[in-house]
Design an enzyme around this catalytic site. Structure first.
Site, PDB file in Angstrom:
ATOM      1  CG  ASN A 130     -48.613 -50.517  28.516  1.00 45.99           C
ATOM      2  OD1 ASN A 130     -47.531 -51.090  28.449  1.00 45.99           O
ATOM      3  ND2 ASN A 130     -48.382 -50.199  29.194  1.00 45.99           N
ATOM      4  NE  ARG A 131     -49.754 -57.256  23.611  1.00 50.20           N
ATOM      5  CZ  ARG A 131     -49.667 -58.466  24.835  1.00 50.20           C
ATOM      6  NH1 ARG A 131     -48.990 -59.709  25.488  1.00 50.20           N
ATOM      7  NH2 ARG A 131     -50.951 -58.976  24.450  1.00 50.20           N
TER       8      ARG A 131
END
Ligand code: C5P
Length: 224
Positions: A30-31
């Site tokens: 994920n970011r």
């Protein structure tokens, strides 16, 4: 001591994303950049706490003056956190993947029939809930984060109860806010008595305010 109000306290911080392998060369992620969690770990250490930072893969250097454990997966993060107990304060700022895959031992190949592989997901352990509900070694203060894109306060309030933590730091991570991966954060601190909205601040300033709150809590709440 005013300068080092958390001297003698042990703190555990999780930060960054987890990587969940799909095969030897691919992963789900994920970011999360780890910026907010690292800032909290750094400010806890500056306040005198003995800090263990359990970090997923990030591009950030190890903050000085603490024990840093680098892990990849959520299952590894849980094991590292468990090994860091007992502690007084736990701050779960990591963006832990909710699922993992039974990783293939060899690189998954395209097939001649063009049919894509199906990834079967299994749930990951919830580190925040595990720490919050630990019968033998629950930290005195357990703090979670709630990154939401809508109904931020309602979702975060429900999350605090579901996970069993003491405080939730809620924020709106809709792409338009620029918060995920950015240098600023705008949070609402939720505890049993309600919600307190903080202005948009540099992530270091959010960490500073949170650590000041933690120090006040540790000094005013009687040991049980
Ligand atoms: O459920 P959600 O991922 O939104 O919960 C966010 C909070 O729970 C964060 O504090 C995060 O670090 C923690 N968490 C965790 N382990 C998981 C999932 C979330 O510690 N598997």
């Amino acid at each position: 001591d005013g300068e080092r109000p958390l001297a003698g306290r042990r703190a555990l911080v999780t930060a960054g994303p987890t990587h969940e392998p799909v095969d030897p060369v691919r992963y789900l992620a994920n970011r999360s950049s780890g910026t907010q969690g690292y800032a909290i770990a750094r400010l806890l250490a500056e306040a005198g706490a003995d800090v263990t930072l359990v970090s997923g893969p990030t591009t950030l250097p190890d903050p000085p003056g603490m024990h840093v454990i680098r892990i990849e997966t959520a299952r590894e993060m849980l094991a590292a956190c468990t090994s860091a107990l007992p502690c007084d304060i736990a701050v779960c700022a990591a963006a832990v993947a909710d699922w993992h895959i039974a990783a293939a031992t060899q690189k998954i190949k395209k097939t001649d029939d063009g049919r894509p592989p199906e990834l079967r997901l299994s749930p990951n352990p919830d580190i925040l809930a595990t720490l919050s509900r630990s019968a033998s070694a629950r930290p005195r203060l357990v703090i979670g984060f709630a990154a939401e894109t809508e109904h931020v306060i309602a979702h975060a309030t429900a999350k605090r109860l579901r996970k069993g933590c003491d405080w939730i730091v809620a924020n709106d991570v809709s792409p338009a806010t620029g918060i995920m991966g950015g240098t600023e954060n705008e949070v609402t601190l939720i505890d049993a008595s309600g919600a307190e909205h903080w202005p948009r601040l540099d992530k270091t300033q959010v960490a500073r305010r949170l650590v000041a709150r933690i120090a006040t809590f540790m000094h005013t709440q009687p040991e049980t």
